[in-house]
Design an enzyme around this catalytic site. Structure first.
Site, PDB file in Angstrom:
ATOM      1  N   LYS A 153       0.824  -1.212   0.000  1.00 18.63           N
ATOM      2  CA  LYS A 153       0.000   0.000   0.000  1.00 18.63           C
ATOM      3  C   LYS A 153       0.856   1.260   0.000  1.00 18.63           C
ATOM      4  O   LYS A 153       0.622   2.184  -0.772  1.00 18.63           O
ATOM      5  CB  LYS A 153      -0.929   0.000   1.223  1.00 18.63           C
ATOM      6  CG  LYS A 153      -1.893  -1.157   1.288  1.00 18.63           C
ATOM      7  CD  LYS A 153      -2.885  -1.014   2.425  1.00 18.63           C
ATOM      8  CE  LYS A 153      -2.216  -0.906   3.771  1.00 18.63           C
ATOM      9  NZ  LYS A 153      -1.458  -2.137   4.107  1.00 18.63           N
ATOM     10  N   HIS A 177      -3.405  -4.403   9.967  1.00 18.02           N
ATOM     11  CA  HIS A 177      -3.571  -5.325  11.084  1.00 18.02           C
ATOM     12  C   HIS A 177      -5.016  -5.352  11.579  1.00 18.02           C
ATOM     13  O   HIS A 177      -5.725  -4.351  11.533  1.00 18.02           O
ATOM     14  CB  HIS A 177      -2.659  -4.914  12.255  1.00 18.02           C
ATOM     15  CG  HIS A 177      -1.206  -5.131  11.979  1.00 18.02           C
ATOM     16  ND1 HIS A 177      -0.656  -6.385  11.909  1.00 18.02           N
ATOM     17  CD2 HIS A 177      -0.198  -4.248  11.744  1.00 18.02           C
ATOM     18  CE1 HIS A 177       0.651  -6.261  11.657  1.00 18.02           C
ATOM     19  NE2 HIS A 177       0.946  -4.987  11.555  1.00 18.02           N
ATOM     20  N   ASP A 182       5.788  -8.605 -10.705  1.00 17.65           N
ATOM     21  CA  ASP A 182       7.172  -8.832 -11.124  1.00 17.65           C
ATOM     22  C   ASP A 182       7.812  -9.996 -10.377  1.00 17.65           C
ATOM     23  O   ASP A 182       8.743 -10.643 -10.882  1.00 17.65           O
ATOM     24  CB  ASP A 182       8.007  -7.564 -10.918  1.00 17.65           C
ATOM     25  CG  ASP A 182       7.934  -7.067  -9.473  1.00 17.65           C
ATOM     26  OD1 ASP A 182       6.808  -6.936  -8.945  1.00 17.65           O
ATOM     27  OD2 ASP A 182       9.004  -6.815  -8.881  1.00 17.65           O
ATOM     28  N   GLY A 237     -20.940   4.461  47.277  1.00 13.40           N
ATOM     29  CA  GLY A 237     -19.701   4.207  47.997  1.00 13.40           C
ATOM     30  C   GLY A 237     -19.381   2.726  48.001  1.00 13.40           C
ATOM     31  O   GLY A 237     -20.178   1.888  47.563  1.00 13.40           O
ATOM     32  N   SER A 295     -23.181   1.488  43.010  1.00 14.89           N
ATOM     33  CA  SER A 295     -23.210   2.237  41.735  1.00 14.89           C
ATOM     34  C   SER A 295     -21.801   2.709  41.368  1.00 14.89           C
ATOM     35  O   SER A 295     -21.505   3.899  41.442  1.00 14.89           O
ATOM     36  CB  SER A 295     -24.189   3.406  41.787  1.00 14.89           C
ATOM     37  OG  SER A 295     -24.046   4.187  42.943  1.00 14.89           O
TER      38      SER A 295
END
Length: 635
Positions: free
Chosen positions: A37, A114, A168, A468, A542
């Site tokens: 590329k 990748h 090639d 908490g 929480s």
């Protein structure tokens, strides 16, 4: 001298005008790591005369330094420098280069090969008109070829060049070329790809890049550059697609002018056209099409304009202007394909910000239907989505939006997800269709509202959200607060983490996904209870800020108090009334907050109570005082 200067200036002006009139093709190069590329892009830059002499000299010197034989240059070195640039801070790992020929301008995106860079491939392909699929003639169709071909088909890229490179190194053998053509044709049929061209080449040697190579007389098709110059860009399709313009800015320089500025995503518009503003549904007629160069009699896809209307209607940033003859759809729940682009996994039920066009809303993935193995295209079950994962999901928004399916309109069907905490882009998606329930379920208006219910109880509704670590003292303090409020004659309800898991949430475990769903359900319950006029006391670990912020967003700003019951981990662990920390340390209890699952402490809670130095009675007084300051309780 003045005459010469004027002549030069005139020639420059003519060149710039000619350059402006050239069409622009955006394309990507993709494929495996060693398919060539970078060499191809370097060759295109060189052949299009887009390099300075010092750049060419530097590449020639580096080519000799790194062992290129003879006088040939390693054109990959032109692009390899971009990798170093990305390492120095460019966020999106896609390298863009611009070049032009006499017939056309080009922007090429060099995307990594990748698998771990799938998100970067999606980023580069999202705006591309064409894709060059690089294939090493010695290796044939690889896993990366299949992966990138799937992504190209997913993102709706119409024109594909299969560049069979390094011919090639196989002695320009026609049979090798034909074998790859046959293999890729089978893959293309499976993916529904139709507009495909196969070009045998050597990017290193220059065969079939600019002109047909004498080394492959059996190939009678075009070389790569002439092919790219003649690809038909889908501008005509954009013009024939229904008119869409997302409002970017309400232009009000003075009291005599009010216009709506944006870029036309598709279609065309004329003065006198009847338009509809979505999602509100208000209608009007276009009065003028205003630009910096004066008014237009017609504006088309790709132009940035300001529309003035014959009627004074309410329009804001994010609204979509369509014609009444072909309006966009309106919905708040969708099926979509989502690519996850962040190291932290996607968790269903967690609120994210979604940006579609110029509108930003709150979005939640409600269900992962299946994850897609991009190597085999197999559909796999999944509860979360990790970095570079791709899945078909159900998506729910906090309000209706105007949209089109992505395969009909990229601009009004593509979106990104944004982290609510740090504003980083974490996902990209494509809308397929609105879910049926999005059209069939509507809010039923009621006559008794929360204010009426609160007046009847003689109080203001409120949510006290205690958070908490386990053992910090949440349940103890929350229970004491409710006893005090009950004694004062107030209507309350206490939602405690363990109690709720015996009923409403007994089907949930303690993984991150289950914790998110646990708090989502509780937040919805607290919303309903607050709407009933109650003072709701919620005592849950929480652990994640995102869910606590979501709970806050469901009620009015002045009705939510986040109370951090703070205790160091070692103190909470010493208390360990339920023996949970001991089990977690012994490996008997997985995903325990503070041990093998994180706790994100509040950054700016309304109240922070350190239970190592504050008694329960004093904590209750602090909570009551906070409620009085907010006017929830009388002083």
């Amino acid at each position: 001298m003045a005459h010469v200067s004027e002549l030069i200036s005139s020639n420059i002006d003519q060149y710039l005008k000619l350059h402006e009139q050239k069409s622009l093709l955006r394309f990507i190069t993709c494929g495996s790591v060693d398919d060539g590329k970078s060499t191809l892009i370097g060759r295109l830059l060189f052949e299009s005369k887009m390099l300075f002499e010092d750049q060419i000299a530097a590449v020639a010197a580096d080519s000799r330094k790194y062992g290129t034989q003879g006088e040939e240059m390693d054109f990959a070195l032109l692009v390899d420098g971009l990798a170093a640039e990305r390492e120095q801070g460019i966020t999106i790992d896609v390298a863009y280069r611009f070049f032009s020929t006499e017939r056309r301008k080009f922007i090429v995106a060099d995307t990594p090969g990748h698998e771990q860079y799938t998100r970067n491939m999606v980023t580069g392909a999202s705006t591309a008109d064409a894709a060059i699929m690089m294939v090493d003639a010695r290796k044939g169709i690889l896993t990366q070829t299949r992966r990138h071909s799937y992504l190209v088909s997913l993102l709706g890229i119409q024109h594909i060049v299969v560049a069979i490179n390094k011919m090639d190194l196989v002695d320009y053998d026609e049979q090798t070329y034909q074998k790859i053509v046959d293999d890729y044709t089978v893959l293309a049929d499976h993916l529904g790809l139709t507009d495909i061209s196969f070009i045998p080449m050597s990017a290193f040697k220059g065969d079939n890049i600019i002109e047909q190579s004498a080394n492959m007389p059996w190939y009678r098709g075009p070389a790569l550059m002439p092919y790219l110059e003649q690809i038909e860009i889908d501008q005509d399709k954009l013009l024939s697609t229904p008119f869409r313009m997302a409002v970017q800015w309400v232009n009000r320089p003075n009291l005599d002018f009010r216009g709506f500025t944006g870029s036309i995503a598709s279609g065309q518009v004329h003065p006198g056209d009847r338009i509809r503003v979505q999602p509100s549904g208000q209608e009007s007629t276009v009065e003028r099409i205003v630009t910096m160069d004066g008014d237009l009699s017609k504006a088309v896809a790709g132009q940035s304009i300001t529309l003035t209307l014959n009627d004074e209607i309410d329009i804001s940033r994010g609204d979509v202007i369509s014609k009444v003859t072909g309006p966009a759809e309106i919905a708040d729940q969708f099926e979509c394909t989502l690519t996850w682009m962040h190291e932290n996994p996607m968790l269903p039920g967690r609120p994210y910000l979604m940006k579609i066009g110029t509108r930003t809303v709150t979005a939640t993935i409600t269900d992962i239907k299946y994850q897609i193995n991009v190597n085999t295209l197999e559909h796999l079950p999944a509860k979360t989505l990790d970095l570079n994962g791709i899945a078909v999901c159900n998506l729910s928004l906090d309000r209706p939006i105007a949209f089109d399916p992505y395969d009909q309109n990229r601009d009004t069907g593509g979106f990104i997800l944004i982290d609510r905490i740090n504003n980083s882009t974490i996902g990209a998606g494509l809308l397929h269709f609105a879910l049926r329930r999005a059209h069939n379920i509507h809010m039923q208006p009621v006559d008794i509202d929360r204010e009426a219910r609160s007046r009847l109880k003689g109080q203001k509704s409120c949510v006290l959200w205690f958070t908490g670590l386990s053992g910090a003292g949440k349940s103890t303090i929350a229970n004491a607060v409710e006893k005090r409020l009950h004694a004062m004659g107030h209507h309350t309800y206490l939602l405690d983490g363990d109690n709720v898991r015996h009923g409403l949430n007994k089907d949930l475990g303690f993984t991150d996904v289950d914790r998110v769903e646990n708090i989502r359900r509780i937040a919805e319950v607290t919303k309903l209870m607050a709407d009933a006029g109650l003072i709701v006391i919620s005592a849950f670990i929480s652990p994640f800020r995102a869910e606590r912020d979501m709970a806050r967003s469901l009620v009015n700003d002045n009705e939510f108090l986040e109370i951090h019951i703070d205790a160091p981990l070692e103190v909470a662990e010493q208390r360990d009334v339920k023996g949970l920390y001991r089990k977690a340390r012994q490996g008997q209890l997985k995903n325990f907050t503070g041990i093998d699952s994180p706790y994100e402490a509040p950054e700016s809670p309304e109240l922070c109570i350190d239970t190592t130095s504050t008694s329960v009675d004093i904590a209750v007084e602090q909570v009551v005082a906070a409620l009085q300051e907010r006017g929830v309780l009388p002083l």
